[in-house]
Design a protein around this motif. Structure first.
Motif, PDB file in Angstrom:
ATOM      1  N   LEU A  12      25.935 -71.136 -33.121  1.00 19.10           N
ATOM      2  CA  LEU A  12      25.362 -71.762 -34.236  1.00 19.10           C
ATOM      3  C   LEU A  12      24.025 -71.606 -34.406  1.00 19.10           C
ATOM      4  N   HIS A  13      23.720 -71.652 -35.740  1.00 18.40           N
ATOM      5  CA  HIS A  13      22.199 -71.397 -35.885  1.00 18.40           C
ATOM      6  C   HIS A  13      21.842 -72.851 -36.304  1.00 18.40           C
ATOM      7  N   VAL A  14      20.657 -73.148 -35.641  1.00 22.80           N
ATOM      8  CA  VAL A  14      20.086 -74.460 -35.940  1.00 22.80           C
ATOM      9  C   VAL A  14      18.518 -74.152 -36.017  1.00 22.80           C
ATOM     10  N   TYR A  46      22.835 -71.187 -29.209  1.00 19.50           N
ATOM     11  CA  TYR A  46      22.052 -71.572 -30.359  1.00 19.50           C
ATOM     12  C   TYR A  46      21.042 -70.581 -30.836  1.00 19.50           C
ATOM     13  N   GLU A  47      21.143 -70.334 -32.037  1.00 19.89           N
ATOM     14  CA  GLU A  47      20.012 -69.301 -32.455  1.00 19.89           C
ATOM     15  C   GLU A  47      19.137 -70.300 -33.505  1.00 19.89           C
ATOM     16  N   ASP A  48      17.797 -70.196 -33.090  1.00 19.94           N
ATOM     17  CA  ASP A  48      16.787 -71.044 -33.878  1.00 19.94           C
ATOM     18  C   ASP A  48      16.011 -70.482 -34.762  1.00 19.94           C
ATOM     19  N   VAL A  77      28.121 -68.376 -42.057  1.00 16.74           N
ATOM     20  CA  VAL A  77      26.771 -68.602 -42.301  1.00 16.74           C
ATOM     21  C   VAL A  77      26.124 -68.723 -41.189  1.00 16.74           C
ATOM     22  N   HIS A  78      26.395 -69.231 -39.981  1.00 14.14           N
ATOM     23  CA  HIS A  78      25.907 -69.457 -38.989  1.00 14.14           C
ATOM     24  C   HIS A  78      25.588 -68.154 -38.123  1.00 14.14           C
ATOM     25  N   LEU A  79      26.392 -67.207 -38.606  1.00 11.19           N
ATOM     26  CA  LEU A  79      26.021 -65.799 -38.040  1.00 11.19           C
ATOM     27  C   LEU A  79      24.914 -65.177 -38.679  1.00 11.19           C
ATOM     28  N   VAL A 101      37.057 -64.778 -34.023  1.00 13.23           N
ATOM     29  CA  VAL A 101      36.111 -65.812 -34.794  1.00 13.23           C
ATOM     30  C   VAL A 101      36.806 -66.867 -35.419  1.00 13.23           C
ATOM     31  N   HIS A 102      36.517 -67.962 -34.838  1.00  9.30           N
ATOM     32  CA  HIS A 102      37.072 -69.177 -35.385  1.00  9.30           C
ATOM     33  C   HIS A 102      36.093 -69.914 -36.629  1.00  9.30           C
ATOM     34  N   GLU A 103      36.353 -70.388 -37.605  1.00 14.03           N
ATOM     35  CA  GLU A 103      35.425 -71.013 -38.524  1.00 14.03           C
ATOM     36  C   GLU A 103      35.970 -72.659 -38.542  1.00 14.03           C
TER      37      GLU A 103
END
Length: 107
Positions: A12-14, A46-48, A77-79, A101-103
């Protein structure tokens, strides 16, 4: 009989200024989804920082090392929000690491 569940990882992108409660809610949703789908959620990445793919690189390394084939994301969108980059990342997961990939929330 083997009761081992397939391993999955969350990504996830946070944003750095994101509300902690929103992040915890996403984590809980990922864990619940994994459990409901019969996966063992082995970790979350986590991508921040936008445009930085350090967590992505760590995720792909872990997929290889664990021989895992499932990645769970809240949404694509988190990618990334960039269509061409998204196509590249999905291709690398699906073709390069044979990962599905599971959304949680397809958009």
């Amino acid at each position: 009989m083997n009761d081992t569940r397939p391993v999955a990882y969350g990504y996830l992108h946070v944003a750095p200024d994101a509300d902690d409660n929103a992040s915890w809610k996403l984590e809980a949703e990922l864990k619940r989804y994994a459990d409901d789908q019969g996966f063992e959620l082995a970790g979350l990445f986590y991508e921040d920082v936008g445009g930085c793919f350090a967590a992505w690189e760590a995720l792909t390394q872990e997929l290889r090392q664990a021989n895992a084939h499932h990645v769970i994301v809240p949404s694509l969108v988190h990618l990334t929000q960039h269509e061409l980059v998204l196509e590249y990342l999905l291709d690398r997961l699906e073709q390069g690491w044979r990962a599905e990939v599971h959304e949680l929330h397809p958009q």
